[in-house]
Design a protein around this motif. Structure first.
Motif, mmCIF file in Angstrom:
data_model
loop_
_atom_site.group_PDB
_atom_site.id
_atom_site.type_symbol
_atom_site.label_atom_id
_atom_site.label_comp_id
_atom_site.label_asym_id
_atom_site.label_seq_id
_atom_site.Cartn_x
_atom_site.Cartn_y
_atom_site.Cartn_z
ATOM 1 N N LYS A 133 31.821 -71.847 59.136
ATOM 2 C CA LYS A 133 30.596 -71.677 58.354
ATOM 3 C C LYS A 133 30.930 -71.858 56.870
ATOM 4 O O LYS A 133 31.971 -71.355 56.422
ATOM 5 N N PRO A 134 30.079 -72.596 56.121
ATOM 6 C CA PRO A 134 30.369 -72.759 54.688
ATOM 7 C C PRO A 134 30.563 -71.405 54.013
ATOM 8 O O PRO A 134 29.758 -70.498 54.205
ATOM 9 N N LEU A 135 31.619 -71.328 53.239
ATOM 10 C CA LEU A 135 31.990 -70.051 52.646
ATOM 11 C C LEU A 135 31.372 -69.921 51.253
ATOM 12 O O LEU A 135 31.452 -70.838 50.448
ATOM 13 N N GLU A 172 35.177 -41.697 77.001
ATOM 14 C CA GLU A 172 34.117 -40.763 77.395
ATOM 15 C C GLU A 172 34.556 -39.363 77.021
ATOM 16 O O GLU A 172 35.650 -38.938 77.409
ATOM 17 N N ASN A 173 33.722 -38.683 76.309
ATOM 18 C CA ASN A 173 34.020 -37.306 75.862
ATOM 19 C C ASN A 173 35.423 -37.197 75.244
ATOM 20 O O ASN A 173 36.208 -36.320 75.577
ATOM 21 N N LEU A 209 35.373 -47.641 75.961
ATOM 22 C CA LEU A 209 35.812 -47.070 77.238
ATOM 23 C C LEU A 209 36.062 -45.565 77.163
ATOM 24 O O LEU A 209 36.445 -44.936 78.135
ATOM 25 N N SER A 252 29.176 -77.638 63.060
ATOM 26 C CA SER A 252 28.575 -77.150 64.304
ATOM 27 C C SER A 252 28.641 -78.231 65.396
ATOM 28 O O SER A 252 28.976 -77.944 66.552
ATOM 29 N N ASN A 256 38.244 -54.480 83.677
ATOM 30 C CA ASN A 256 37.079 -55.310 83.325
ATOM 31 C C ASN A 256 37.496 -56.759 83.083
ATOM 32 O O ASN A 256 37.094 -57.390 82.109
ATOM 33 N N TYR A 265 33.984 -73.568 64.738
ATOM 34 C CA TYR A 265 32.861 -73.735 63.800
ATOM 35 C C TYR A 265 33.189 -72.983 62.516
ATOM 36 O O TYR A 265 33.402 -71.779 62.527
ATOM 37 N N ASN A 295 43.209 -38.145 82.729
ATOM 38 C CA ASN A 295 42.393 -38.106 81.512
ATOM 39 C C ASN A 295 43.293 -37.835 80.311
ATOM 40 O O ASN A 295 43.922 -36.791 80.226
ATOM 41 N N THR A 308 40.645 -42.668 80.452
ATOM 42 C CA THR A 308 41.234 -42.448 81.771
ATOM 43 C C THR A 308 42.176 -43.590 82.126
ATOM 44 O O THR A 308 41.795 -44.761 82.058
ATOM 45 N N ILE A 326 30.586 -78.107 68.960
ATOM 46 C CA ILE A 326 29.938 -78.249 70.271
ATOM 47 C C ILE A 326 30.545 -79.414 71.061
ATOM 48 O O ILE A 326 30.858 -79.282 72.240
ATOM 49 N N PHE A 327 30.712 -80.549 70.388
ATOM 50 C CA PHE A 327 31.106 -81.747 71.137
ATOM 51 C C PHE A 327 32.623 -81.943 71.254
ATOM 52 O O PHE A 327 33.085 -82.616 72.148
#
Lengths: 499, 326
Positions: B293-295, B130-131, B128, B281, B86, B291, B140, B135, B285-286
């Motif tokens: 975030k205030p803690l 399965e059962n 990823l 922020s 992937n 970023y 398996n 793989t 972006i620029f």
């Protein structure tokens, strides 16, 4: 004169019917949530037992509405789903009445509902046309604004609408909770200033709504902690900060930071454009980069609604609603540039859109006072807004969120072949297949041809795959060379199945 | 007592109404105090938020807790291969001594070590499965458990030597060893020590600036309190003339002081947190910076309590002084 009234009437019909457009255009409900709710409604009718276990059951308004319509009519389930966009379309009626209560003329009020329906900022039809919990509660939001602003305020009516909103959707209910909190704060200050605003009524309604909201949502939150695990302490600290700032900045009617100069609304508008079209989110979307013409559309829509807001925000109810919707829009953006942040931004825009529509109504009111030139400008602006919004609408109608009748029919036709088997497909398939044929979708990677199926809908081979909110180009998942190695089990215009 | 309380409530209501009407000219004072509170909040919250990212810097920096070499050391031999799934590269690791390997990496696992035909998966590979099988090259493998941490193993697959050999991967062999007497690998100065030293210096500087800001805030509170008290003199004189007792006046003014302080601090908190989040922020972006975030932290609560106390005490003292002067 009669022709003029007919045009007004047709405008109302158009605005009410517009959310039905995805269904009329594609012949199937809009976005995948529709299949989940239809399945819940059908299973409830069959078993006469409603469960409050899953996320989509915990806010049951939409499911109750679907069950009710299915029970009293003999319409096909897919048709009954359209009660939700229809109700969303009815949002414009309380909004129109609210505009009239704010002393807007008939024409300006119509301009407001047109702006809501043909909002160039974001494609309104992707929300109002969708069969989802939030859409089912939208008409209640505008009804709440109207009910609060009525002269002979009925507390019971307000609390009944509030109950509907709480049972409808958590984000819509949060918007109204913030609205009531700010309104209560303003009411206390107005009372002290000796201005007319029934403090007792506001406090009773705010308290009543807060109690209902808290009981329902805290209970659901505790049950669905895994679903809401994205809410962190820093978010709980940031949201009140934005509410306080927004409420304070709109309280005063004079000065640089006041309701006459709603800077925060302008900031919210700018960051909405940046969030929607700036490509700043960590998401892949099949949309081309922003063009200068789009910038023009946004600039015009922004100017129209934001200048209008400078006139509109004299009314205390509107100030409180503006504070709530602005703070939530800013919060959504500051949450972070993640897929969840993007979801929050889209959700907040539904409520910010109502505010912008009211602003546009006030701007048109000002223009209409300018005799003939003003009237021509107002009409041109409205027509331009409809034109500007048409691009987003067209994208939405043909986008990965839309289902086509052909796809649904094809899935039902293949039901008996694939039922109970393992299948691969994208988010669209993972919503529709469990409804139509009771199979669950395994996702997309790793694809294995051994005893399994790979489901492709028309948009998959034309546009790519939808995984959550991410758009993935087709070749990233599977190339045509790889696909040839699979056996083609079904090949129609709308559906291909490989196995 | 009941009568006095009621009288006091009425007096408080009158005071609040006068304040709301703008008689005490509170707006400027509240804004000035809020501005200093916001500066203090920005300093505290931003330093806390950036410090919370320090462990990531530590991870990024070469942390000589673990030594890997292609030359045979007195350590654990580990076979390393990879697959592309992937669009992502997934590490495939195998060793004859998985217990020691996981211990060296301070791994936190759910489940058990893999035996033949089994795989221990990094937690990010869960989708990823399965059962209960994973793989790999068409084989398996039963999932024996998950590696929750560290981050660098969250997308790795750990196999027993025998499974690895059966899958016939092309691989490279490395030898892992704990930091100790290995002389060939050394940093001067050590990245970790450097990061810690710089962080400590920044903290010291932030702490000094915070003290300056706290002093400035106290001064501003006193100045604003003086200004408000002066503005309230006329109203207080009028109330005294209407037979309001000085005790009742002081009590009402204390409640007013608490409300004014509360509003100023709440506004400072709002300006500080919003300003910080918006600027971070915008930088993200620029300029592509992360970023932050205030803690929400205890340090933030402590600063808010300090600001509230300073503002409240300044107002209460100067109000009381004003009442005494009458």
């Amino acid at each position: 004169m009669n022709a003029y009234r007919s045009i007004k009437f047709l405008t109302f019909i158009l605005c009410i019917a517009f959310p039905l457009f995805p269904f009329l255009f594609n012949g199937a409900p809009y976005i995948g949530d529709a299949w989940i709710h239809l399945k819940i409604a059908e299973e409830t009718l069959a078993s006469s037992h409603y469960q409050l276990i899953d996320y989509n059951e915990k806010w049951p308004l939409i499911n109750f509405l679907l069950i009710f319509i299915m029970a009293v009519t003999s319409l096909k389930p897919i048709l009954t789903s359209q009660i939700i966009p229809f109700l969303a379309g009815l949002t414009i009626l309380p909004l129109y009445a609210f505009c009239r209560r704010l002393k807007l003329s008939e024409d300006s009020s119509i301009a407001a509902i047109l702006f809501l329906t043909f909002n160039p900022l974001y494609s309104y039809v992707t929300f109002a046309g969708a069969v989802m919990k939030e859409t089912a509660a939208y008409y209640l939001i505008s009804s709440m604004l109207l009910a609060i602003a009525l002269n002979n305020l009925k507390k019971a009516l307000v609390l009944l609408i509030g109950l509907g909103i709480v049972l409808g959707h958590h984000f819509g209910a949060l918007t109204i909770l913030i609205f009531f909190s700010i309104l209560a704060f303003y009411a206390i200050l107005y009372k002290l200033k000796g201005k007319e605003l029934s403090l007792k009524n506001v406090l009773i309604m705010a308290l009543g709504f807060t109690i209902v909201f808290s009981i329902w949502n805290i209970n659901n939150y505790l049950a669905l902690r895994q679903v809401f695990s994205f809410i962190k302490a820093e978010d709980l600290a940031l949201l009140p900060a934005l509410i306080i700032l927004s409420a304070y900045s709109l309280y005063s009617d004079k000065g640089l930071f006041s309701a006459r100069k709603p800077w925060l609304a302008a900031l919210a508008f700018l960051i909405s454009v940046l969030g929607l079209r700036g490509g700043v989110y960590a998401l892949l979307q099949p949309t081309p980069p922003i063009t200068i013409w789009e910038v023009r559309n946004y600039a015009l829509a922004g100017a129209l609604s934001l200048i209008g807001l400078a006139y509109a925000l004299k009314n205390v109810y509107l100030k409180a609603y503006a504070s709530a919707s602005i703070s939530l829009t800013l919060f959504a953006f500051l949450y972070g540039l993640t897929p969840i942040g993007f979801t929050l931004l889209i959700k907040s825009l539904h409520y910010f859109g109502l505010l912008l529509a009211l602003g546009a109504g006030f701007f048109i009111q000002k223009l209409l006072k300018q005799k003939l030139l003003g009237k021509i400008s107002a009409l041109s602006l409205i027509l331009f807004i409809i034109y500007a919004s048409s691009f987003g609408t067209a994208l939405a109608l043909n986008g990965l969120g839309a289902y086509r009748a052909g796809e649904v029919q094809a899935v039902f036709a293949t039901k008996r072949f694939i039922e109970g088997l393992k299948a691969y497909g994208d988010t669209r398939a993972s919503y529709l297949l469990p409804y139509a044929s009771n199979i669950s979708i395994q996702g997309l990677k790793p694809l294995k041809s051994e005893k399994s199926f790979f489901i492709l809908f028309k948009p998959n081979w034309e546009q790519g795959f939808l995984i959550g909110y991410d758009w993935i180009p087709k070749n990233s998942i599977i190339t045509d060379e790889e696909l040839i190695k699979w056996n083609k089990l079904w090949d129609s215009l709308y559906l291909k199945i490989y196995g | 007592m009941g009568f006095s309380l009621l009288k006091n409530l009425r007096l408080t209501q009158f005071m609040l109404a006068a304040a709301a009407r703008g008689e005490f000219k509170l707006t400027q004072s509240i804004l000035a105090t809020a501005l200093f509170v916001s500066l203090l909040i920005v300093l505290t919250v931003s330093s806390q938020a950036y410090l919370s990212q320090l462990p990531i810097l530590e991870e990024i920096a070469i942390k000589p807790a673990l030594i890997a070499s292609k030359e045979p050391l007195k350590g654990i031999a580990i076979k390393i291969s990879y697959i592309k799934l992937n669009s992502n590269f997934i590490l495939i690791l195998a060793s004859s001594n998985l217990t020691a390997f996981l211990k060296l990496n301070q791994a936190n696992i759910d489940g058990k070590l893999p035996s033949f035909g089994e795989a221990l998966l990094g937690v990010k590979l869960k989708p990823l499965i399965e059962n209960s099988t994973f793989t790999l090259k068409g084989l398996n493998l039963k999932v024996s458990g998950f590696i929750n941490s560290p981050e660098h193993l969250s997308s790795a697959v750990i196999l027993a030597d025998s499974t690895f050999e059966k899958l016939n991967f092309s691989y490279e062999c490395f030898y892992l060893k704990e930091e100790g007497d290995f002389q060939a690998f050394a940093q001067a100065p050590s990245s970790l020590s450097l990061i810690k030293a710089v962080a400590s210096e920044i903290l010291k500087m932030v702490s000094s600036i915070a003290w300056v800001l706290r002093s400035a805030l106290t001064l501003i509170c006193l100045m604003q309190a003086y200004s408000i008290a002066k503005e309230s003199r006329k109203t207080l004189k009028m109330l005294l003339a209407l037979n309001a007792s000085k005790i009742n006046l002081t009590l009402s003014l204390t409640i007013l002081a608490l409300l004014i302080s509360g509003i100023a601090v709440a506004l400072g908190y709002a300006i500080g947190l919003t300003g910080l989040a918006l600027s971070s922020s915008a930088l993200s972006i620029f300029y592509g910076l992360p970023y932050i975030k205030p803690l929400a932290s205890y340090a933030l609560i402590k600063e808010l309590i300090f600001a509230l106390t300073a503002s409240f005490l300044a107002l209460t003292i100067l109000f009381a002084n004003e009442v005494l002067k009458l």
